[in-house]
Write an enzyme that holds these catalytic residues in place. Structure first.
Site, PDB file in Angstrom:
ATOM      1  N   CYS A 120      40.625  41.345  46.195  1.00 60.07           N
ATOM      2  CA  CYS A 120      39.543  42.328  46.314  1.00 60.07           C
ATOM      3  C   CYS A 120      38.911  42.596  44.949  1.00 60.07           C
ATOM      4  O   CYS A 120      37.680  42.622  44.811  1.00 60.07           O
ATOM      5  CB  CYS A 120      40.086  43.616  46.920  1.00 60.07           C
ATOM      6  SG  CYS A 120      38.807  44.797  47.407  1.00 60.07           S
ATOM      7  N   CYS A 121      39.749  42.793  43.930  1.00 62.06           N
ATOM      8  CA  CYS A 121      39.236  43.025  42.576  1.00 62.06           C
ATOM      9  C   CYS A 121      38.470  41.811  42.058  1.00 62.06           C
ATOM     10  O   CYS A 121      37.462  41.957  41.362  1.00 62.06           O
ATOM     11  CB  CYS A 121      40.383  43.353  41.627  1.00 62.06           C
ATOM     12  SG  CYS A 121      41.050  45.024  41.805  1.00 62.06           S
ATOM     13  N   CYS A 203      38.037  52.570  42.102  1.00 57.41           N
ATOM     14  CA  CYS A 203      37.551  52.613  43.477  1.00 57.41           C
ATOM     15  C   CYS A 203      38.296  53.694  44.260  1.00 57.41           C
ATOM     16  O   CYS A 203      39.485  53.934  44.040  1.00 57.41           O
ATOM     17  CB  CYS A 203      37.755  51.257  44.141  1.00 57.41           C
ATOM     18  SG  CYS A 203      36.791  49.931  43.389  1.00 57.41           S
ATOM     19  N   CYS A 229      42.928  45.765  37.040  1.00 55.36           N
ATOM     20  CA  CYS A 229      42.057  45.080  37.997  1.00 55.36           C
ATOM     21  C   CYS A 229      41.896  43.604  37.672  1.00 55.36           C
ATOM     22  O   CYS A 229      41.490  42.814  38.515  1.00 55.36           O
ATOM     23  CB  CYS A 229      40.691  45.753  38.045  1.00 55.36           C
ATOM     24  SG  CYS A 229      39.785  45.669  36.482  1.00 55.36           S
TER      25      CYS A 229
END
Length: 234
Positions: A120-121, A203, A229
């Site tokens: 996702c990062c 986030c 991240c």
């Protein structure tokens, strides 16, 4: 010009004997060295408010990139609006990922930040910054040595292997208290989440408040081995 390819250790030294503990000196050097080929990657945390204030003094039209993952706190987006009002000449760019959240879910499943936070990062932060840095010689970051074990050896000027670039870190010697002292002294806007236990704000899906005595990064990806991240891989 100092680049990733021409890297040498200790090619320049900076005075730390001022209110900014070297940050002003470092930024003056960076904008003289790279001119319009350096960008500040800002997450709009409290350190970012300090850097934006100093950068605005050095180069009022400086480029600032915000990696808009589309899952930031609403308070973060509101802060960006306030920063635009405070520093109207700064060139703030909100960089979007190639995939929307719906497209990401179709390809990789719902809630990728839970099932595979590293991926996702990569999709929502690393790849967008990578594309931003293609046309830059260097980038600026608000890392501080005090923040975590993974950051305690950061230097003012770093050879960045992740992005094959030069990473400039003006705030390495600042403490948490010094950051806040500067913010209050100059009446800078900041994210109100800092007032309710969020020392580090990323986030919304992956950030929790931190209890007293916790590491400033403890609220990031809580319950997972992950603490970064991936932007600051050394």
């Amino acid at each position: 010009m100092l680049t990733y390819e021409t890297w040498e250790e200790n090619v320049v030294s900076f005075s730390e004997e001022d209110e900014t503990k070297g940050a002003l000196s470092v930024l003056n050097w960076a904008y003289k060295e790279y001119k319009d080929e350096v960008v500040y990657a800002c997450s709009f945390g409290v350190e970012g408010m300090v850097l934006l204030h100093i950068i605005n003094q050095v180069n009022p039209s400086a480029k600032v990139v915000f990696l808009d993952t589309n899952v930031h706190f609403q308070e973060t987006y509101e802060l960006i609006r306030k920063v635009r009002e405070r520093f109207p000449s700064l060139n703030i760019i909100e960089k979007q990922p190639e995939l929307t959240l719906d497209e990401q879910a179709k390809l990789h499943g719902e809630k990728l930040w839970e099932s595979n936070p590293n991926l996702c990062c990569k999709i929502r932060k690393i790849l967008p910054l990578e594309k931003s840095l293609v046309v830059e010689k260097a980038w600026i970051s608000g890392l501080r040595r005090e923040q975590s074990e993974t950051r305690k050896h950061t230097k003012f000027i770093n050879q960045d292997h992740r992005f094959q670039s030069i990473k400039v870190c003006p705030l390495i010697h600042w403490t948490w208290k010094e950051v806040w002292r500067y913010v209050y002294k100059h009446s800078l806007p900041y994210n109100p989440l800092h007032d309710v236990g969020y020392p580090s704000i990323g986030c919304e899906k992956c950030t929790l408040p931190v209890g007293d005595g916790g590491d400033s990064r403890d609220g990031r990806w809580a319950g997972k081995v992950k603490t970064e991240c991936g932007l600051h891989y050394q």
